[in-house]
Design a protein around this motif. Structure first.
Motif, PDB file in Angstrom:
ATOM      1  N   ALA A  22       0.827  -1.208   0.000  1.00  0.00           N
ATOM      2  CA  ALA A  22       0.000   0.000   0.000  1.00  0.00           C
ATOM      3  C   ALA A  22       0.860   1.258   0.000  1.00  0.00           C
ATOM      4  O   ALA A  22       0.487   2.287  -0.571  1.00  0.00           O
ATOM      5  N   THR A  40      -0.981  -2.663  10.226  1.00  0.00           N
ATOM      6  CA  THR A  40      -1.979  -3.337   9.391  1.00  0.00           C
ATOM      7  C   THR A  40      -2.166  -4.773   9.860  1.00  0.00           C
ATOM      8  O   THR A  40      -3.296  -5.274   9.945  1.00  0.00           O
ATOM      9  N   ARG A 134      -4.286   1.236   8.041  1.00  0.00           N
ATOM     10  CA  ARG A 134      -3.365   1.335   6.899  1.00  0.00           C
ATOM     11  C   ARG A 134      -3.791   2.438   5.941  1.00  0.00           C
ATOM     12  O   ARG A 134      -2.983   3.296   5.561  1.00  0.00           O
ATOM     13  N   ASP A 135      -5.065   2.415   5.543  1.00  0.00           N
ATOM     14  CA  ASP A 135      -5.550   3.407   4.578  1.00  0.00           C
ATOM     15  C   ASP A 135      -5.503   4.817   5.152  1.00  0.00           C
ATOM     16  O   ASP A 135      -5.216   5.780   4.434  1.00  0.00           O
ATOM     17  N   GLU A 140      -5.583   7.573   2.313  1.00  0.00           N
ATOM     18  CA  GLU A 140      -6.596   7.104   1.375  1.00  0.00           C
ATOM     19  C   GLU A 140      -7.902   6.878   2.123  1.00  0.00           C
ATOM     20  O   GLU A 140      -7.901   6.626   3.324  1.00  0.00           O
ATOM     21  N   PRO A 142     -10.490   4.865   3.656  1.00  0.00           N
ATOM     22  CA  PRO A 142     -10.503   3.444   4.040  1.00  0.00           C
ATOM     23  C   PRO A 142     -11.533   2.666   3.232  1.00  0.00           C
ATOM     24  O   PRO A 142     -12.630   3.157   2.955  1.00  0.00           O
TER      25      PRO A 142
END
Length: 199
Positions: A22, A40, A134-135, A140, A142
């Motif tokens: 990612a 993550t 993580r996102d 970003e 999610p």
């Protein structure tokens, strides 16, 4: 070594890889990529254990999980080009990760004698929360907040696990069937472009 333990290790491994992938293209900072991979991989299980009051946390109690994260990071760094292609094919590592974490999360919740509805929700939390972190870290939206069949696939798979458990399907078969159901549902949704309607 139980199948549940193996599935949790595999889920941790695949999520660690997805965390590194990612970050790829957004940053060349390997420490940042490794940190993203770590949260993550352990984020969902940590949230589940906190909610269930399970201490010490699984990755604190068992150092194997930390080594598995490091193995995932190494795999992603060595085979980056190949894995990027696989990642574009049906979001392979996310799909495997959420399936493995869902069934492991449901099983652990059931071992705490919670209601079946709570167990299914705990499975979903185990699966999606690491991806949400993580996102968020890579700026970003999610996947949980997109229209994709994602968290809903985990919840459905968790309910399948609970049902098969109620029907006394052998535990190992239940793990495999429920995880396969989640993977199949997610792949089918991607293949057929099935999404939830806009709010």
């Amino acid at each position: 070594m139980s199948l549940q333990y193996i599935l949790e290790l595999l889920g941790t491994y695949t999520f660690a890889i997805s965390g590194v992938l990612a970050v790829k293209g957004k940053s060349e900072d390997w420490f940042g990529a490794s940190f993203t991979a770590f949260v993550t991989a352990i984020g969902g299980g940590t949230l589940r254990d906190l909610f269930l009051g399970s201490y010490p946390l699984v990755w604190v109690e068992d150092i194997t999980f930390v080594y598995i994260v490091l193995l995932g990071i190494a795999t992603a760094s060595i085979f980056s080009g190949v894995l990027q292609k696989l990642r574009r094919t049906l979001s392979l590592f996310d799909t495997l990760g959420i399936a493995l974490f869902t069934v492991g999360g449901v099983e652990k919740a059931l071992s705490f004698d919670v209601r079946w509805e709570i167990a299914a929700i705990m499975g979903m939390f185990s699966a999606v929360f690491g991806g949400v972190i993580r996102d968020t870290l890579i700026n970003e939206t999610p996947v949980l907040f997109r229209r994709e069949i994602y968290a809903s696939a985990c919840l459905a798979g968790g309910l399948v696990y609970v049902l098969l458990n109620y029907l006394e399907v052998p535990r190992d078969y239940n793990f495999i069937l429920s995880a396969s159901f989640i993977v199949s549902l997610r792949i089918l949704a991607i293949k057929l472009h099935i999404n939830f309607p806009k709010l």
